[in-house]
Structures are given as C-alpha cells and as structure tokens.
Write a protein that holds these residues in place. Structure first.
Motif, mmCIF file in Angstrom:
data_model
loop_
_atom_site.group_PDB
_atom_site.id
_atom_site.type_symbol
_atom_site.label_atom_id
_atom_site.label_comp_id
_atom_site.label_asym_id
_atom_site.label_seq_id
_atom_site.Cartn_x
_atom_site.Cartn_y
_atom_site.Cartn_z
ATOM 1 N N SER A 1 -11.201 2.645 3.249
ATOM 2 C CA SER A 1 -10.482 1.401 3.493
ATOM 3 C C SER A 1 -9.105 1.627 4.099
ATOM 4 O O SER A 1 -8.513 0.698 4.649
ATOM 5 C CB SER A 1 -10.342 0.603 2.192
ATOM 6 N N GLN A 2 -8.590 2.859 4.030
ATOM 7 C CA GLN A 2 -7.260 3.155 4.572
ATOM 8 C C GLN A 2 -7.281 4.196 5.689
ATOM 9 O O GLN A 2 -6.228 4.523 6.243
ATOM 10 C CB GLN A 2 -6.330 3.651 3.450
ATOM 11 N N ASP B 1 -10.139 7.811 1.572
ATOM 12 C CA ASP B 1 -10.306 6.390 1.291
ATOM 13 C C ASP B 1 -10.691 5.652 2.576
ATOM 14 O O ASP B 1 -9.850 5.438 3.451
ATOM 15 C CB ASP B 1 -8.999 5.843 0.715
ATOM 16 N N CYS C 1 0.837 -1.197 0.000
ATOM 17 C CA CYS C 1 0.000 0.000 0.000
ATOM 18 C C CYS C 1 0.875 1.251 0.000
ATOM 19 O O CYS C 1 1.648 1.483 0.947
ATOM 20 C CB CYS C 1 -0.916 -0.007 1.225
ATOM 21 N N GLU D 1 -16.359 -2.974 -2.216
ATOM 22 C CA GLU D 1 -16.192 -1.995 -1.138
ATOM 23 C C GLU D 1 -17.357 -1.016 -1.036
ATOM 24 O O GLU D 1 -17.438 -0.241 -0.089
ATOM 25 C CB GLU D 1 -14.868 -1.240 -1.333
ATOM 26 N N LEU E 1 -12.040 -9.378 -0.969
ATOM 27 C CA LEU E 1 -12.719 -8.089 -1.042
ATOM 28 C C LEU E 1 -13.647 -7.988 -2.252
ATOM 29 O O LEU E 1 -14.564 -7.169 -2.279
ATOM 30 C CB LEU E 1 -11.701 -6.948 -1.084
#
Length: 252
Positions: free
Chosen positions: A209-210, A207, A39, A107, A102
C-alpha cells in the motif's frame, strides 16, 4: 559526518537516523496533534529526499500502525487492524464513515482476520522511554547525535552490499531478516535487533500500500547504529574496494 560506506554505496537517497530524545526539536516536519491520517513512512521518505528533520510524539504519530512502528507501544487498541489487513468488514466500514473505505474489502495481505491477528501478535512491540522519535537525515547528523538506528534506501546492488557487509566481520550468515509489516515497521524490528548482543539488519518497505512513494527498485535496510559503526569500520580492504564492486558502481 563522513562515511566510507555511504560514499561507496553511491545512494540516490540519503540514509535517515532514528533518534530518541526528550527534547522537542525547534523545527521539523510533524503531524498535527491527534491526527490519525498521517503516514510515518511518507515522513521517512520526505526526510531523506528533502533533507528535512521530522519528529513524532505520543499525540502526533499519524495512523495506529505508525505509532506502533515508532515504538510508542501497541497503538492499535480497538482498531480492527486484523480486518483491514485481510478481508475487511462492511459493518465496521460503515461505522468509520469516509475513513472506512479501505475497510470495505480489506487490503488482502492476509487470507483471513485470524492470520492477520496472528501477525499482529508476533510484532516485537516496545514502548520507548523517551517523549520524541526524530528522523534526522544523514547530512544533518553530527558527532553529538546518538542514533538508535540508521535506515538506508537502497536498490538491489546497494542492498546486496549492505547484506554482505552486515556479515563481513562475523561469518554466521544469520544476521539479516526481511519481515512483512507496515512500511515504517522495520523501525520496530530494528529496535528488537538493537537489544541483541550481535544485532542484525532488517530489509523492509514491503508494504504494497506504500510502495508507490519510493522508486520501484528501492527497499530499505535498517540497522542498529552500532552495527552501522561495525560495518563502517570494515570498509577498508573489503569487497567495496575491489573490482567486482567498482564494476557495479558504474551502473548506479
């Protein structure tokens, strides 16, 4: 390097410069060649918190979104990003094996794959001319470095100051954007701003997810380096020296 702007902001995390170069750094954080699990946003955070240089090339940028965000062209290729960002695709998830977990439900950042694809097509993708992209913490930056961008990690008060400073010498109120993207893709929007005659700042790290890799009050503010220099030159006699800002400094 010294900075009146950075000193006035009293940041908890140091800014990180984005540098383009053809010279491979002798040392630094980097992904294993060919890895698609890394990432870029996590590397950015580590660079700031751990005061570590990080670097990437076209064979070591982690996930496709990260390569795209760094400016290595459209790295999505045939990857079903439109499904991942929306409702998922069970057939594709099964084909991807463990890496496809995922993909089962997606998402859900977009209502359907068509809208997610519309977002992908809107990205200001670019293919930078150099071999490497380097993240260099502010404390390591020298006068010889030539950054493309500077990325601030800021809370609401600090972000407010950065937004005001971006327009302080202009009076247009049209030079800050807040686009959705992967956590690292404010870099891509920063590149687009850098090409403009009067570049603006980009608020980011939306984001979901982060978000967990930064404090809940933290967002990023990415600016072309020449905009940072403009802001830096205008600190003296600005609101950053006045009572209202000094009052806010007391709670940071």
């Amino acid at each position: 390097m010294n900075s009146k702007l950075i000193e006035a902001l009293r940041l908890k995390m140091q800014p990180v410069a984005v540098i383009h170069t053809d010279d491979k750094p002798e040392d630094g954080l980097h992904f294993k060649e060919g890895s698609v699990r890394g990432c870029v946003a996590a590397m950015l955070v580590s660079s700031s918190k751990k005061n570590r240089l990080a670097y990437f090339d076209r064979k070591s940028y982690g996930c496709p979104g990260g390569g795209t965000g760094l400016g290595f062209g459209n790295c999505y290729g045939h990857f079903p990003i439109d499904c991942l960002l929306s409702t998922g695709n069970k057939e594709m998830a099964n084909q991807m094996g463990p890496a496809g977990s995922l993909m089962l439900e997606g998402e859900r950042f977009y209502k359907n794959p068509e809208l997610a694809r519309k977002w992908v097509d809107s990205l200001p993708m670019t293919d930078i001319p150099t071999q490497y992209v380097v993240f260099k913490p502010w404390e390591q930056l020298t006068e010889q470095d030539k950054p493309e961008l500077l990325i601030f990690f800021a809370n609401a008060d600090q972000l407010s100051a950065l937004v005001v400073m971006a327009d302080y010498n202009r009076g247009t109120n049209q030079h800050v954007t807040a686009p959705f993207g992967a956590a690292c893709q404010s870099i891509l929007y920063g590149y687009a701003e850098a090409k403009k005659e009067n570049p603006g700042g980009v608020i980011g790290f939306f984001d979901i997810s982060q978000r967990s890799i930064v404090d809940r009050e933290t967002l990023t503010f990415t600016v072309p380096f020449r905009l940072f220099q403009e802001m830096e030159a205008n600190v003296e006699d600005s609101f950053l020296e006045m009572h209202a800002w000094k009052k806010l400094q007391e709670r940071q």
